[in-house]
Design an enzyme around this catalytic site. Structure first.
Site, mmCIF file in Angstrom:
data_model
loop_
_atom_site.group_PDB
_atom_site.id
_atom_site.type_symbol
_atom_site.label_atom_id
_atom_site.label_comp_id
_atom_site.label_asym_id
_atom_site.label_seq_id
_atom_site.Cartn_x
_atom_site.Cartn_y
_atom_site.Cartn_z
ATOM 1 N N GLY A 12 30.849 18.173 -0.127
ATOM 2 C CA GLY A 12 30.345 18.475 1.212
ATOM 3 C C GLY A 12 31.246 17.928 2.306
ATOM 4 O O GLY A 12 31.519 18.605 3.307
ATOM 5 N N CYS A 13 31.725 16.722 2.108
ATOM 6 C CA CYS A 13 32.589 16.108 3.119
ATOM 7 C C CYS A 13 33.933 16.814 3.191
ATOM 8 O O CYS A 13 34.513 16.956 4.269
ATOM 9 C CB CYS A 13 32.760 14.618 2.830
ATOM 10 S SG CYS A 13 31.185 13.728 2.936
#
Length: 157
Positions: free
Chosen positions: A47-48
């Protein structure tokens, strides 16, 4: 317990943190510039990475509109350097291992993670104006599609 959240018009809490190259970056030194500061849980996680690459891909248009981008996480500078090199991230990634800046911005606290309440980083983004005030505060954002929403909020789409 979640810290106090910032709102538009409040002063952005000052900080001095090390970037991916070990250089000190201070908010005070950036006064007079418009900033997009995003807090993310951990470098090199799916996600990051999505969020960081979305900012990378939007960097030219954000900079064209006068905004600089800064990412902040708890990761040490060496890991941030690997993240920046792996994903060709050309904006500063700052290290806040003790979460002092996370807490000052209200992005450290309780959150849901796979159905369980845990304490951690609340993915959030702030726009700071030239005076050093919060122009936009977005808490608990999703990694995917978030940058497009920020661009829309800034009138760039």
């Amino acid at each position: 317990m979640t810290e106090t959240r910032l709102e538009a018009g409040s002063p952005a809490p000052d900080f001095t943190l090390l970037d991916q190259d070990g250089a000190a970056v201070s908010l005070a030194d950036l006064r007079g510039r418009k900033l997009v500061i995003f807090f993310y849980p951990e470098a090199m996680t799916p996600g990051c990475t999505t969020e960081a690459c979305d900012f990378r891909d939007s960097l030219a248009s954000l900079q064209g509109a006068g905004y600089e981008v800064i990412g902040i996480s708890r990761d040490e500078p060496a890991k941030l350097k690997r993240f920046a090199e792996r994903d060709a991230l050309t904006y500063p990634l700052l290290s806040d291992p003790d979460t002092a800046v996370h807490r000052a911005y209200g992005v450290w606290g309780e959150k849901m993670n796979y159905g369980k309440v845990i304490e951690g980083v609340i993915r959030s983004t702030f726009v700071v104006d030239e005076r050093g005030d919060i122009a936009l505060a977005k808490y608990n954002v999703k990694a995917t599609g978030h940058v497009a929403r920020i661009r829309k909020d800034l009138g760039l789409d």
